[in-house]
Design an enzyme around this catalytic site. Sequence first.
Site, PDB file in Angstrom:
ATOM      1  N   SER A 123       0.911  -1.190  -0.082  1.00 52.31           N
ATOM      2  CA  SER A 123      -0.279  -0.209  -0.052  1.00 52.31           C
ATOM      3  C   SER A 123       0.536   0.515   0.241  1.00 52.31           C
ATOM      4  O   SER A 123       1.328   1.332  -0.671  1.00 52.31           O
ATOM      5  CB  SER A 123      -0.899   0.445   1.196  1.00 52.31           C
ATOM      6  OG  SER A 123      -1.731   0.792   1.002  1.00 52.31           O
ATOM      7  N   ASP A 187      -7.733  -4.662  -7.676  1.00 53.98           N
ATOM      8  CA  ASP A 187      -6.508  -3.296  -6.663  1.00 53.98           C
ATOM      9  C   ASP A 187      -7.067  -1.541  -6.755  1.00 53.98           C
ATOM     10  O   ASP A 187      -6.715  -1.044  -7.604  1.00 53.98           O
ATOM     11  CB  ASP A 187      -5.087  -3.682  -5.989  1.00 53.98           C
ATOM     12  CG  ASP A 187      -4.888  -2.650  -5.318  1.00 53.98           C
ATOM     13  OD1 ASP A 187      -5.786  -2.145  -3.697  1.00 53.98           O
ATOM     14  OD2 ASP A 187      -3.279  -3.284  -4.409  1.00 53.98           O
ATOM     15  N   HIS A 317      -7.164  -5.640  -2.693  1.00 54.47           N
ATOM     16  CA  HIS A 317      -6.017  -4.779  -1.998  1.00 54.47           C
ATOM     17  C   HIS A 317      -5.119  -5.648  -0.191  1.00 54.47           C
ATOM     18  O   HIS A 317      -4.010  -5.913   0.063  1.00 54.47           O
ATOM     19  CB  HIS A 317      -6.307  -3.551  -1.577  1.00 54.47           C
ATOM     20  CG  HIS A 317      -5.026  -2.551  -1.042  1.00 54.47           C
ATOM     21  ND1 HIS A 317      -4.361  -2.413  -1.559  1.00 54.47           N
ATOM     22  CD2 HIS A 317      -4.869  -2.381  -0.129  1.00 54.47           C
ATOM     23  CE1 HIS A 317      -3.067  -1.642  -1.151  1.00 54.47           C
ATOM     24  NE2 HIS A 317      -3.342  -1.367   0.285  1.00 54.47           N
TER      25      HIS A 317
END
Length: 623
Positions: A123, A187, A317
């Site tokens: 991330s 994602d 994600h």
Amino acid sequence: MAFEALTGINGDLITRSWSASKQAYLTERYHKEEAGAVVIFAFQPSFSEKDFFDPDNKSSFGEIKLNRVQFPCMRKIGKGDVATVNEAFLKNLEAVIDPRTSFQASVEMAVRSRKQIVFTGHSSGGATAILATVWYLEKYFIRNPNVYLEPRCVTFGAPLVGDSIFSHALGREKWSRFFVNFVTRFDIVPRITLARKASVEETLPHVLAQLDPRNSSVQESEQRITEFYTSVMRDTSTVANQAVCELTGSAEAILETLSSFLELSPYRPAGTFVFSTEKRLVAVNNSDAILQMLFYTCQASDEQEWSLIPFRSIRDHHSYEELVQSMGMKLFNHLDGENSIESSLNDLGVSTRGRQYVQAALEEEKKRVENQKKIIQVIQQERFLKKLAWIEDEYKPKCQAHKNGYYDSFKVSNEENDFKANVKRAELAGVFDEVLGLLKKCQLPDEFEGDIDWIKLATRYRRLVEPLDIANYHRHLKNEDTGPYMKRGRPTRYIYAQRGYEHHILKPNGMIAEDVFWNKVNGLNLGLQLEEIQETLKNSGSECGSCFWAEVEELKGKPYEEVEVRVKTLEGMLREWITAGEVDEKEIFLEGSTFRKWWITLPKNHKSHSPLRDYMMDEITDT
């Protein structure tokens, strides 16, 4: 094996990078792992809104220019434009490399131990990893690539960090190969910075909380997730479509109208992206193609799928653990345009239009490579090199034999050889201007701007031919009609050539030409504050040796008292220019040269203290 050959990383390193990225969630700032000859630095992600869009940044996308001193390579050399990055991500890096943390000392220890360094993160931790890798490249690797080991950057679901200049600079320095970014199909995080802050500011805090894997579950009935996804993909669509119009030279009227008043995200992909499906891994290292895929891989095949994708964009994600564990069982494709791309893009759900746009991006890169091949063919031709050699080996020595040099001979242009030199000057200018046009339009590979053979040729051309352009400018009295050569007349081809050379010689020391110049000027002890000197030397020819004659022409018509600082600066730079080959010592001190004739008119007190007095001893004695 094919994957490792392309990316420089193997399955074991990917697994260890992911493991370290998970551990980073439990630490403050970063987590360090060491095993054998590898040291991994994994960065803690943040799911706070302020760590995606800095609240003090008022721009539409939270961007900021990089500091040129800290990141001297992250720019376009010719134009001088500096790369833009997300300010929130940059602040995260600054917090990590702060001397009060242990990070820099840990990196230094790894460097001294000759261990390979891997920067990684999930991330926004991946965004920090990308910037940390660039920081390492600028601080260590560039100083001596033969001594420092190549780093690697492995990210999982990282947002886009920098603009097209950021991506271009990595390509030019041949650093793109160090960056591998894994992206699961839906994602949303790699797409977030393509959206305007205003589009997502209401829904972003809630979605970021859902993206945090430490939260228990995704609220699949949450309308705000759908609103957020729709906003991000709407802006992503606009960016992708505008980009393909620019790429292909086509223009859709509605997009042209939109782009005239709607700001588009500056962020662009950099490095290699590895898209994952259930069956295969698809690696792409073409930034334009990746941008199209970030939009077209996220589309639905029907209405039912569309209703599920917003929540899938959150779940994907969280699915990098599964990606890493299943890598060995998946097919691998490198999307380079050479092989069939149909099966790869079909697996990623890319529509017919999307496939056309991805293919167009890949074809455009092929054209850039072909353009480079054509340029190399031209500049390696004997007739091209003969033009340079004739000026260098025949015209210049013959003029020097007449005691006035080729600059002054060309300025008068009374001989047949002067006419021949002018023809060759014009022909050479045509070739270099053609290259310049391709560079400005981004129609050459990123690596071309930093190619050492090109830099050497352009430098040879600039040093040899620019004095002729300056002579021609003053022969036609353009300085009186148009203004000083340095302000109004200097062709861009010489500016690009100068900056390419300066970048090449200064980058091992992490230095910028402008700063080096002013440090030298400051060391001349001119008796004025630096700000006053900078104003005095604005548009002077003292910043570049091949502009020596332009500065002489400007100075020789003015009273000494008016140009004393400029005279002393020119003299102070000259010895180094001679040593570097920027100025020909035999040329400028000839008995009949414009420079010598002007210099002997300077006040006696100046001449007796001049750094050139050893060259001009006869003139000092006579006066």
